[in-house]
Write an enzyme that holds these catalytic residues in place. Structure first.
Site, PDB file in Angstrom:
ATOM      1  N   HIS A 162       1.076  -1.186  -0.128  1.00  0.00           N
ATOM      2  CA  HIS A 162       0.015   0.162   0.005  1.00  0.00           C
ATOM      3  C   HIS A 162       0.690   1.468  -0.139  1.00  0.00           C
ATOM      4  CE1 HIS A 162      -3.509  -2.408   0.658  1.00  0.00           C
ATOM      5  NE2 HIS A 162      -3.288  -2.787   1.798  1.00  0.00           N
ATOM      6  N   ASP A 199      -2.745 -10.947  -2.352  1.00  0.00           N
ATOM      7  CA  ASP A 199      -3.015 -10.595  -1.113  1.00  0.00           C
ATOM      8  C   ASP A 199      -4.584 -10.128  -1.279  1.00  0.00           C
ATOM      9  OD1 ASP A 199      -2.002  -9.379   1.616  1.00  0.00           O
ATOM     10  OD2 ASP A 199      -3.691  -7.871   0.720  1.00  0.00           O
ATOM     11  N   HIS A 201      -5.940  -7.291  -0.553  1.00  0.00           N
ATOM     12  CA  HIS A 201      -6.391  -6.057  -1.055  1.00  0.00           C
ATOM     13  C   HIS A 201      -5.554  -5.346  -1.844  1.00  0.00           C
ATOM     14  CE1 HIS A 201      -6.892  -6.260   3.661  1.00  0.00           C
ATOM     15  NE2 HIS A 201      -7.674  -5.314   3.334  1.00  0.00           N
TER      16      HIS A 201
END
Length: 320
Positions: A162, A199, A201
């Protein structure tokens, strides 16, 4: 055309980046008896119990190694311990202004999603939170070198997908995947990298960093209804970065998907088969996973990779 976008300025920036990479100490020679499995006890985060306010299991990394060791798959003396990424190392991708912003505890608290961290002196936040992250960044960068030499490498931590060059978030303060790739471009003479991000996300950080870079192919499968809520064929990669988050497990409070532990093992096995059958070096990062069971699931999956001959742990599984 403004001077900030002139060819000479761009060339100077690329030269500075290259020099930083070439002068870095994060790549170092590993004795042959060591496995391409990277971990440091410094990965684990313990911060007066405050770390428990975030659903991420911040002791996951150490418990993975403990499981592998206790079941005879891993001799702890064969683990590779990385160096901490220095400021100069981080500046290969990150800006001075972004790194300076991490000197504010409130800023760090927003990135790691633990509000009480804002109240602590930054020197303590650096030591208890950001130092473990910087060690894991060093591990991700080193993993590419080991994968190129041995065919595979696992950094038991890392996978901060992220975080981009100029923005952290989602418990990710440093862009270890982007850093790893830039080091590989220069140090390993690699020109094509595939990121396989499985993942739960979206990997919005590395996607932002490489959105216009044709040298990087990104395969990202994620749950579109969760953070951050934005949207191996002819590419022929020379390196695969595999972000193997376990937040896709059924019951994970943030991933909200329903993959079984056996499904995790099958996913990892298929990804390793893809790379190993084509002799493509592969780096595995453990990334997200917000249940205590994640460490056990990851250890089981690594053991499965060993049993299937996709990685060589250096020994048959014997109790030690």
């Amino acid at each position: 055309m403004s001077s900030s976008s002139s060819p000479s300025v761009t060339t100077d920036a690329e030269t500075l980046k290259r020099n930083r990479i070439l002068s870095s100490k994060l790549y170092f020679d590993i004795p042959i008896f060591k496995l391409p499995l990277i971990y440091s006890p410094d990965y684990d985060i313990s911060f007066l119990g405050i770390e428990k306010l975030h659903p991420f299991d911040s002791s996951k990394w150490g418990r993975i190694c403990q499981f592998l060791s206790s079941e005879g798959f891993l001799d702890k003396n064969c683990i590779v311990e990385p160096l901490e990424a220095s400021k100069e190392d981080l500046l290969v991708v990150h800006s001075e202004s972004y790194l300076k912003s991490l000197q504010s505890s409130p800023n760090v608290s927003i990135i790691i999603e633990v509000p009480p961290v804002a109240l602590f002196p930054n020197c303590l936040v650096q030591r208890k939170v950001l130092y473990p992250f910087r060690k894991q960044v060093g591990g991700t960068i080193l993993a590419a070198k080991l994968a190129k030499e041995r065919g595979w490498a696992i950094n038991v931590g890392g996978g901060f997908h992220h975080c981009s060059a100029d923005e952290g978030g989602g418990f990710c303060a440093y862009a270890d995947i982007s850093l790893c790739i830039h080091y590989a471009f220069v140090q390993l003479n690699i020109s094509r990298v595939m990121i396989i991000d499985l993942d739960a996300h979206q990997g919005n950080g590395h996607e932002k960093d490489f959105s216009s870079d044709s040298r990087v192919y990104i395969l990202d499968m994620f749950n579109p209804g969760i953070y951050p809520r934005v949207a191996g064929h002819t590419f022929d990669p020379e390196l695969v970065i595999y972000n193997a988050g376990t937040d896709i497990l059924e019951g994970d409070p943030l991933g909200m998907l329903k993959i079984s532990p056996d499904g995790i093992a099958a996913r990892d096995e298929k990804t390793f088969r893809f790379a190993r059958s084509r002799n493509i070096p592969i780096v595995m990062l453990t990334s997200g996973g917000y249940m205590k069971s994640s460490a056990r699931v990851i250890a089981n999956s690594v053991e499965n990779l060993s049993r299937k001959g996709l990685i060589n742990m250096g020994r048959s599984p014997v109790k030690i």
